[in-house]
Structures are given as C-alpha cells and as structure tokens.
Design a protein around this motif. Structure first.
Motif, short mmCIF file in Angstrom:
data_model
loop_
_atom_site.label_atom_id
_atom_site.label_comp_id
_atom_site.label_asym_id
_atom_site.label_seq_id
_atom_site.Cartn_x
_atom_site.Cartn_y
_atom_site.Cartn_z
N LEU A 167 7.02 20.39 3.13
CA LEU A 167 6.11 20.25 3.37
C LEU A 167 5.27 19.83 2.42
N ASP A 168 5.23 20.51 1.71
CA ASP A 168 4.58 20.03 0.33
C ASP A 168 5.17 18.56 -0.48
N LEU A 169 6.31 18.74 -0.55
CA LEU A 169 7.13 18.64 -1.16
C LEU A 169 7.27 16.61 -0.49
N GLN A 170 6.74 17.13 0.68
CA GLN A 170 6.61 15.41 1.37
C GLN A 170 5.61 14.90 0.94
N ALA A 171 4.06 16.05 1.27
CA ALA A 171 2.94 15.43 0.51
C ALA A 171 3.21 14.69 -0.56
N VAL A 172 3.86 15.56 -1.75
CA VAL A 172 3.92 14.91 -3.03
C VAL A 172 4.36 13.23 -3.08
N ASP A 173 5.41 13.28 -2.19
CA ASP A 173 6.32 12.42 -2.03
C ASP A 173 5.84 11.41 -1.50
N LEU A 174 4.92 11.40 -0.55
CA LEU A 174 4.23 10.37 -0.09
C LEU A 174 3.27 9.66 -1.22
N SER A 175 2.44 10.07 -0.97
CA SER A 175 1.39 10.37 -1.94
C SER A 175 2.01 9.60 -3.46
N ILE A 176 3.57 9.40 -4.11
CA ILE A 176 3.47 8.73 -5.12
C ILE A 176 4.39 7.53 -4.32
N ASP A 177 4.38 7.42 -3.31
CA ASP A 177 4.82 6.41 -2.49
C ASP A 177 4.29 5.31 -2.14
N GLN A 178 2.68 5.67 -1.77
CA GLN A 178 1.16 5.50 -1.86
C GLN A 178 1.24 4.51 -2.88
N LEU A 179 1.02 5.47 -3.80
CA LEU A 179 0.22 4.22 -4.97
C LEU A 179 1.57 3.56 -5.40
N ALA A 180 2.51 3.31 -5.17
CA ALA A 180 3.58 3.04 -5.64
C ALA A 180 3.06 1.33 -4.65
N HIS A 181 3.14 2.13 -3.81
CA HIS A 181 2.51 0.30 -2.44
C HIS A 181 1.07 0.08 -3.32
N LYS A 182 0.34 0.62 -3.34
CA LYS A 182 -0.95 0.40 -3.74
C LYS A 182 -0.57 -0.33 -5.36
N LYS A 183 -0.37 -0.06 -6.24
CA LYS A 183 0.26 -0.68 -7.24
C LYS A 183 1.18 -2.54 -6.96
N ARG A 184 1.48 -2.12 -5.90
CA ARG A 184 2.74 -3.74 -5.48
C ARG A 184 1.78 -4.75 -4.97
N THR A 185 0.52 -3.83 -4.01
CA THR A 185 -0.13 -4.95 -3.26
C THR A 185 -1.59 -4.84 -4.01
N LEU A 186 -1.97 -4.60 -5.09
CA LEU A 186 -3.23 -4.96 -5.65
C LEU A 186 -3.73 -6.35 -5.01
N PRO A 187 -4.55 -6.46 -4.84
CA PRO A 187 -5.49 -8.06 -4.40
C PRO A 187 -4.98 -8.75 -5.59
N GLU A 188 -5.12 -7.94 -7.24
CA GLU A 188 -5.22 -8.96 -8.35
C GLU A 188 -4.66 -9.83 -7.74
N HIS A 189 -2.63 -9.02 -8.06
CA HIS A 189 -1.63 -9.70 -7.76
C HIS A 189 -1.25 -11.16 -7.16
N ALA A 190 -2.22 -11.13 -5.93
CA ALA A 190 -2.51 -12.19 -5.04
C ALA A 190 -3.30 -13.40 -6.18
N GLU A 191 -4.70 -12.89 -6.80
CA GLU A 191 -5.83 -13.39 -7.62
C GLU A 191 -5.83 -14.08 -8.58
N ILE A 192 -4.45 -13.20 -9.27
CA ILE A 192 -3.63 -13.47 -10.96
C ILE A 192 -2.78 -15.22 -10.10
N GLU A 193 -1.72 -14.88 -9.06
CA GLU A 193 -0.50 -15.77 -8.84
C GLU A 193 -1.71 -16.90 -8.39
N LYS A 194 -3.14 -17.21 -6.83
CA LYS A 194 -3.73 -18.09 -6.85
C LYS A 194 -4.11 -18.58 -8.22
N THR A 195 -4.40 -17.94 -9.40
CA THR A 195 -5.42 -18.63 -10.35
C THR A 195 -4.67 -19.10 -11.06
#
Length: 246
Positions: A12-40
């Motif tokens: 469960l401790d390992l899963q919690a850490v892995d989940l946080s890493i996955d969430q950080l990766a998702h956050k990096k992929r879906t930064l609103p700046e990506h869409a703004e950069i593409e639009k600009t």
C-alpha cells in the motif's frame, strides 16, 4: 501466493508512491500551458503567413514605384534634350514645332506618371501600415509563446524534481517487498490502470469499490494472515488492514 502481512501492507505504501508519480506524470502531460503553446504556435504560423503576404504587397508596390520613377526620369531627360535642341537655334521652324509638340506631350506624360506615383505611394503607405500592424501582432504572439514556454519549463522542472524525490522514496520501499510479490504487483499495476494493490476496507475493494459478499467474503475471513488475497472483480491484490471489516 503467500507473503508476510507486513510485506503486504508495504504494498500500500508502494502503491501510494506509484500513484503520486503517475499523477505527477499526468499533470506534466496535461499542463494547460501545452494547449496554450499549441494554440499560440498555430496563431503565430498564421501571422507569419499574413506577414509574408503583407511584405509581398509592400515589395510589389515598391517595384511599381521604382518603375514609375525610372519612367519619369526617362521622360524628363528626353524633354530636357528636346528643350536644349529648341534653345540651340540650330533647328528649322518645322522641326521646332515638332519638338515643341513633343515637349508638351512629354510634360503631360510626366504629369500623369507623377500622379500615378502619388497614388502608388499612398497605397504603399497604407500597405506599410498594414504590415506594421501584422508585425506588431506577430511580435506580441512570439513574445507570448516564449513566455509560455518559460512558464511550462519551470513547472515541468518542479514536477521532475517531485518525481525524482518520490522515485528516491520508492526505491527502499520496493526493495523491502519480496520479489515475487512485487512482480505480481507490477504486473497487475501495468494491466489495471496503475493500481496493482488496494486496501480492503469495510469489506470493499479499494480498487474497483466492489464489496465482498458470499463465498468471497467467507474465503477472505478464513484466509491465513500471510495469504495474498485477490479481488474477484478486478483481480487486484487485496491488502487487509485493521479497517477491513472481516
């Protein structure tokens, strides 16, 4: 599969850490700046084409103006030559009349050309104003893109630092879990949306949220402490806790 209860709890401790890493990766992929950069960037590409078109118009008008200036100069030079011949006193009356007529015609031609040049110069001024406006919008968009990229890079660097910290935290936890149990967890995590182990709380799987009942509940209650349980619904590892409700 069997594994000490303490090792299962560390999942469960390992899963919690892995989940946080996955969430950080998702956050990096879906930064609103990506869409703004593409639009600009798309807007910048359109403005680049628009600017090229505006510059082409100005350059075309410049060529026409230079052409008229050359033609005016040629007409003026010819009129001056004719005037000098007329003033030389070396031509007869008939030739003098012809030269005078030609000078008058050249004067009218020069006046018409100069009028055309004035029209073109006004068009050129307007076209240059349009070009300047497009250039200003292009420069603003370019500066905006650069600012967005700087902001994106700063956020991504922060995320990468967080991932590095969480990864360092993960290593000793993963190393403390038996290899066969960890391998099963990794396999399930890869095939189950990033969640390989879930806590059993109030007789409910923390992965699929399905409550244990009937035979599954009885088997969970009867299982030895070191027995590795699996959810019948989602097949994830079920980790018993003090809140399992068994």
């Amino acid at each position: 599969m069997k594994a000490p209860a303490a090792d299962q709890l560390r999942l469960l401790d390992l899963q919690a850490v892995d989940l946080s890493i996955d969430q950080l990766a998702h956050k990096k992929r879906t930064l609103p700046e990506h869409a703004e950069i593409e639009k600009t960037a798309a807007s910048l590409a359109e403005l680049r084409d628009e600017l090229a078109g505006a510059e082409s118009v100005v350059e075309g008008l410049d060529r026409k103006i230079r052409g008229l200036e050359n033609e005016v100069e040629q007409v003026r030079a010819r009129a001056e030559r004719d005037t000098q011949r007329m003033q030389s006193g070396a031509v007869g009356a008939k030739e003098l009349e012809r030269l005078q007529h030609e000078v008058d015609s050249l004067g009218a031609r020069q006046s018409a050309l100069e009028d055309d040049e004035l029209v073109l110069m006004e068009e050129r001024e307007n076209a240059d104003s349009v070009r300047s406006g497009v250039q200003d919008r292009f420069d603003a968009a370019n500066e905006g893109l650069a600012a967005l990229e700087v902001r994106r890079d700063a956020i991504e660097n922060e995320i990468d630092a967080d991932v590095a910290a969480r990864t360092a935290e993960r290593e000793p936890i993963a190393a403390s879990i038996p290899e066969d149990l960890r391998a099963l967890y990794e396999k399930l995590r890869a095939s189950s949306g990033g969640i390989g182990a879930a806590a059993l709380r109030a007789r409910r799987c923390g992965g699929c949220r399905i409550e244990l009942y009937g035979t599954a509940l009885q088997e969970a209650r009867a299982a030895d402490e070191d027995e590795v349980l699996r959810c019948e619904e989602c097949r994830r590892i079920l980790v018993r806790t003090g809140e399992s409700g068994l």
